[in-house]
Design a protein around this motif. Structure first.
Motif, PDB file in Angstrom:
ATOM      1  N   ASN A 212     145.834  86.585  60.286  1.00  0.00           N
ATOM      2  CA  ASN A 212     147.047  86.038  59.663  1.00  0.00           C
ATOM      3  C   ASN A 212     146.859  85.702  58.186  1.00  0.00           C
ATOM      4  OD1 ASN A 212     148.227  86.305  62.129  1.00  0.00           O
ATOM      5  ND2 ASN A 212     148.274  84.128  62.613  1.00  0.00           N
ATOM      6  N   TYR A 213     145.932  86.380  57.531  1.00  0.00           N
ATOM      7  CA  TYR A 213     145.728  86.176  56.101  1.00  0.00           C
ATOM      8  C   TYR A 213     146.754  87.009  55.324  1.00  0.00           C
ATOM      9  CZ  TYR A 213     143.366  85.942  51.583  1.00  0.00           C
ATOM     10  OH  TYR A 213     143.074  85.728  50.256  1.00  0.00           O
ATOM     11  N   LEU A 214     147.416  86.397  54.325  1.00  0.00           N
ATOM     12  CA  LEU A 214     148.405  87.115  53.533  1.00  0.00           C
ATOM     13  C   LEU A 214     147.736  88.309  52.854  1.00  0.00           C
ATOM     14  CD1 LEU A 214     150.467  84.233  51.889  1.00  0.00           C
ATOM     15  CD2 LEU A 214     151.189  85.766  53.725  1.00  0.00           C
ATOM     16  N   CYS A 229     152.260  88.802  58.245  1.00  0.00           N
ATOM     17  CA  CYS A 229     151.574  88.317  57.036  1.00  0.00           C
ATOM     18  C   CYS A 229     151.198  89.453  56.096  1.00  0.00           C
ATOM     19  CB  CYS A 229     150.351  87.477  57.386  1.00  0.00           C
ATOM     20  SG  CYS A 229     150.705  86.085  58.482  1.00  0.00           S
ATOM     21  N   GLU A 230     151.861  90.605  56.215  1.00  0.00           N
ATOM     22  CA  GLU A 230     151.606  91.731  55.322  1.00  0.00           C
ATOM     23  C   GLU A 230     152.775  91.934  54.374  1.00  0.00           C
ATOM     24  OE1 GLU A 230     148.726  94.412  58.250  1.00  0.00           O
ATOM     25  OE2 GLU A 230     150.790  95.076  57.842  1.00  0.00           O
ATOM     26  N   CYS A 257     151.078  81.908  58.188  1.00  0.00           N
ATOM     27  CA  CYS A 257     150.107  82.738  57.468  1.00  0.00           C
ATOM     28  C   CYS A 257     149.213  81.861  56.604  1.00  0.00           C
ATOM     29  CB  CYS A 257     150.821  83.762  56.581  1.00  0.00           C
ATOM     30  SG  CYS A 257     151.938  84.868  57.482  1.00  0.00           S
ATOM     31  N   GLY A 261     148.313  84.751  48.854  1.00  0.00           N
ATOM     32  CA  GLY A 261     148.983  86.010  48.617  1.00  0.00           C
ATOM     33  C   GLY A 261     149.111  86.287  47.138  1.00  0.00           C
ATOM     34  N   TYR A 267     156.263  88.689  52.121  1.00  0.00           N
ATOM     35  CA  TYR A 267     155.443  88.988  53.284  1.00  0.00           C
ATOM     36  C   TYR A 267     156.251  88.817  54.581  1.00  0.00           C
ATOM     37  CZ  TYR A 267     151.587  88.688  49.978  1.00  0.00           C
ATOM     38  OH  TYR A 267     150.752  88.888  48.907  1.00  0.00           O
ATOM     39  N   ARG A 269     156.920  87.631  58.379  1.00  0.00           N
ATOM     40  CA  ARG A 269     156.555  86.468  59.182  1.00  0.00           C
ATOM     41  C   ARG A 269     157.404  86.454  60.445  1.00  0.00           C
ATOM     42  NH1 ARG A 269     160.872  83.156  58.795  1.00  0.00           N
ATOM     43  NH2 ARG A 269     162.022  83.025  56.828  1.00  0.00           N
TER      44      ARG A 269
END
Length: 838
Positions: A212-214, A229-230, A257, A261, A267, A269
């Motif tokens: 869940n990292y941006l 989160c993309e 997230c 970013g 992003y 969500r």
């Protein structure tokens, strides 16, 4: 046999095979037959030792210098280093990690690299350096990074024994829980999650992305291409499944997230998430609804609703709206209810606007609406009606960022109380066009027209620009970023910086075309590049057409379909470039002994003997006319024997002379710093940047006229909104000769403008309002072969070192289209009568 026992035997066999192979390689390098044991003593205890270049060459020939130990140089690749040491490829005096002493400039040293240390391996696929491991560079996309793997077979184990040039590995480790590495598209020295060290500025590193990292996956990937989160998504449809696109400002947190970013990037969500920042004016009674309601709350809510409501008009409908009217939020509340309407059709109504909404959409769409190809990025209006009003601006699934003081009213017909300000429009591919003054609008009799040339009534907040009603815009490319192609790959090289003059060339009989674009970078960093599109406007390739040139500014198209690219500096030249890249570029004879050249136009009325005109951006420049020998095609601009003349003006007429000094004096007096030029049926148009004037030469009669390009002087005003008061730059025609388009250099509101030559009326097509464009210039103006897509660039686009000419992050390319799928020269709705200039 037990699986665990089988796996243990397989690993043991692989280790034995690896050791034998490693001894064989060391023998070929001339080292001792026994493997060298790497010294893992503390890095601080290791001193740098350098094998000189001369010794290195001789030793390599003898096979006696390698493999090198820790902190020893000069290695060329990992195969030159002992055991599992890595070759640290350096820039100048870059510090060597884990080593002490004075490192020689540009020399590479073997290091005992920590697993998470950012390491530049290279970017040459011919050297078999891919796939890259964790925290290794330079990747172009996820395909360059290691993938998750299983120890399924002996062949798979052995296939990974020799991954990089000259380097041999032990058997691979067990499968990783996190799966495949991904390519971190990095800006400057941005930190790479899970990696240590500074790395190289602007290089992209493979990394194991935290959950869940941006993560910035890329721009304009299309529908359903972004996971949780993309980014950078533009609308909800870009996200996978039920995810929604979180339109954010700055570094706003994205619910669910982690990480910051990239600034101002959007992003995907979960739909029940929201921005962490609270509402500025919360109320006591929040309303949370998942379905439309028949009556709104009396006050703004604490948390905006997750689904649109159906606010009442003065006479509320008894039925719920069948579907939400919009997909994206209004960024700011309006001071009074804003009215949105559906697409116009061929039967205008003469009745006054109603105060009650239409209860149901029409059962069938307009018959004239074209079917959208599956490959096409262009979006069509979903709900055309049989009553002609202006085009609908779809409502949002995501809540507005600030609660409005009163509920906004959405109807299917305009009201008599329109908003006084342009409607704020988030950046999406969906057409969103507000009604600025519906009561005074005269609808064009041409069916389905929704474009209002010159009104600038729609704000694109994401980009900081105003566009006309009935227009959509998308970002095609940004400098120093790779471009996603139609087949899912990324372009091999990053989009060029400081985009400037451009032209479109058809490539085949199926409607495909190449957008050819100059780069005005200094110090031999300029060049020409080709962006290939299919007939639907999808990018299918990007290539370099000319390199190692300086400040490629403007240019022009030849009658045989090649591009002339001109350099703008004291010794500049003009080059002929093949848009397909099949023929090598070549310097033409147009530039003579050199100059600050800009643009090229051709009088091709005699196709056997075209005449070329070249402008020079200098106070004492000389606008030249070149008449070649009677040749055909490419060789016309490279064969000797042509005639060069220069323009001289007096107060009423003009002439051509071979006296270059006289011509330079004339330009300094009458038309300093000439930029864009265009030739149309015996009339030569060009602009003076310093004087802000348009000159029109009658080539057959030897006379000329001038008009100011700046509105607000000599009684000149724009028809509609906007302000064209700074330097004119490039000029361009589309499909019809009646319209001449201009780009602008300087000021706070740079944009693109158009002159309707028969009437003299001038209109703004788009214009910047964000401070990031202060002092910028619009460039790269060109149109698709059918005239329906307009391309334009901001040469700086918010970069920090906009004046240096060497900042690779400067520039972005945009694509504009009309929502009614017509040419930009085509029919338009009338401007509201209360618009300036009416």
């Amino acid at each position: 046999m037990e699986p665990k026992l089988f796996l243990a035997l397989a690993l043991a066999s692989a280790v034995t095979a690896h050791d034998n192979l490693f001894r064989h390689v060391r023998h070929r390098l001339g080292a001792n037959s026994a493997p060298t044991t790497t010294d893992h003593s503390p890095p601080s205890a290791r001193n740098l030792a350098l094998v000189s270049t001369a010794e290195d060459a001789a030793a390599e020939a003898r096979g006696s210098a390698f493999p090198l130990g820790e902190c020893e140089g000069n290695c060329k690749n990992d195969g030159h280093c002992q055991g599992e040491l890595r070759c640290f490829k350096r820039l100048d005096f870059e510090v060597v990690p884990g080593c002490s002493g004075q490192a020689a400039k540009g020399v590479n040293y073997c290091i005992d690299r920590p697993e998470d240390f950012l390491l530049y391996v290279g970017n040459d696929k011919d050297r078999d350096i891919f796939p890259l491991g964790n925290c290794e560079a330079d990747c172009d996309n996820d395909n360059d990074c290691e993938v998750g793997f299983r120890l399924d077979s002996w062949a798979e184990i052995c296939s990974r024994c020799s991954r990089r040039s000259g380097r041999f590995h032990p058997p691979p480790p067990p499968p990783r829980a996190q799966g495949s590495l991904v390519c971190f598209l990095r800006q400057d020295n941005e930190a790479v999650p899970g990696c240590s060290g500074a790395g190289r500025d602007g290089k992209d590193y493979c990394f194991d992305r935290p959950s869940n990292y941006l993560f910035l996956k890329g721009n304009n990937l299309g529908v359903g291409r972004y996971g949780l989160c993309e980014g950078d998504c533009d609308r909800d449809a870009d996200c996978i499944g039920t995810l929604v696109c979180d339109q954010r400002d700055g570094f706003e947190d994205v619910a669910g997230c982690s990480g910051r970013g990239r600034k101002n990037r959007d992003y995907c969500r979960e739909p029940n998430g929201a921005h962490v920042s609270p509402s500025h004016s919360p109320t006591l009674n929040p309303v949370i609804a998942s379905v439309p309601t028949n009556s709104p709350s009396r006050a703004p809510t604490l948390s905006p609703t997750t689904a649109p409501t159906n606010p009442p008009t003065s006479s509320p409908s008894t039925n719920l709206t069948q579907k939400p009217l919009t997909e994206n939020p209004t960024k700011l509340p309006s001071s009074s209810p804003v009215v949105f309407t559906n697409s116009p059709t061929s039967n205008p109504s003469n009745a006054l606007p109603t105060t009650t909404p239409t209860n149901h959409p029409t059962p069938a769409p307009s018959k004239t609406l074209a079917k959208q190809p599956s490959e096409s990025p262009i979006n069509f209006t979903n709900d055309p009606t049989s009553i002609p009003t202006m085009q609908v601006q779809k409502s949002t699934k995501s809540p507005s960022k600030l609660p409005s003081s009163s509920p906004a009213v959405f109807t299917n017909s305009p009201t008599s109380n329109p908003s006084n300000e342009p409607t704020l429009k988030p950046f999406t591919d969906s057409p969103m066009s507000p009604t600025k003054s519906p009561t005074s609008l005269t609808v064009s009799p041409i069916p389905n027209v929704s474009f209002i040339r010159g009104d600038l009534a729609v704000k694109i907040l994401y980009l900081g620009i105003n566009v006309c009603t009935g227009m959509s815009v998308r970002v095609v490319a940004r400098a120093n970023q790779r471009i996603l192609l139609l087949d899912g790959r990324y372009s091999a090289s990053k989009f060029h910086a400081m985009p400037d003059g451009a032209q479109v060339f058809e490539t085949d009989n199926d409607g495909g075309y190449v957008y050819v674009s100059n780069s005005e970078m200094k110090r031999d960093l300029g060049g020409v590049y080709g962006l290939h599109f299919d007939r639907y406007g999808n990018v299918v390739d990007y290539m370099t057409l000319l390199k190692d040139t300086t400040r490629n500014c403007g240019g022009g198209m030849t009658p045989w379909g090649t591009w002339i690219s001109c350099e703008e500096y004291g010794r500049g030249q003009c080059y002929q470039v093949d848009p397909t890249g099949q023929r090598a570029p070549e310097k033409t004879i147009l530039g003579g002994s050199g100059g600050n050249f800009e643009s090229v136009a051709v009088d091709n009325r005699n196709s056997h003997k075209p005449i070329f005109y070249v402008t020079e951006d200098s106070e004492r420049g000389a606008l030249r006319k070149y008449t070649p020998r009677e040749l055909s095609g490419w060789d016309t601009l490279h064969a000797e024997g042509g005639t060069t003349e220069f323009l001289v003006l007096d107060d009423n007429s003009f002439a051509w002379t071979s006296d270059e000094e006289r011509a330079r004096n004339s330009q300094q007096q009458h038309f300093r710093n000439v930029e864009g030029i265009d030739c149309d049926d015996g009339f030569l148009h060009f602009v003076s940047k310093k004087l802000k004037m348009l000159f029109v030469l009658d080539l057959d009669n030897g006379t000329y006229t001038t008009t100011s390009t700046s509105d607000g002087v000599s009684g000149i005003t724009l028809a509609g909104n906007g302000s064209f008061r700074h330097s004119p730059d490039q000029i361009m025609r589309n499909t019809a000769n009646d319209y001449l388009y201009f780009t602008e250099d300087g000021g706070r509101t740079v944009g693109v403008y158009v002159l309707h030559k028969p009437t003299g009326l001038r209109y703004a097509i788009f214009e910047a309002f964000s401070d990031m464009y202060f002092g910028d210039e619009t460039t790269g103006l060109a149109f698709s072969p059918d005239g329906k897509r307009m391309y334009a660039a901001f040469q700086d686009c918010g970069c920090e070192n906009s004046q240096g000419g060497v900042d690779v992050t400067c520039g972005c390319l945009l694509e504009f289209s009309r929502d009614d799928q017509r040419s930009f020269d085509g029919a338009t709705l009338d401007l509201p009568q209360n618009t300036p200039g009416q």
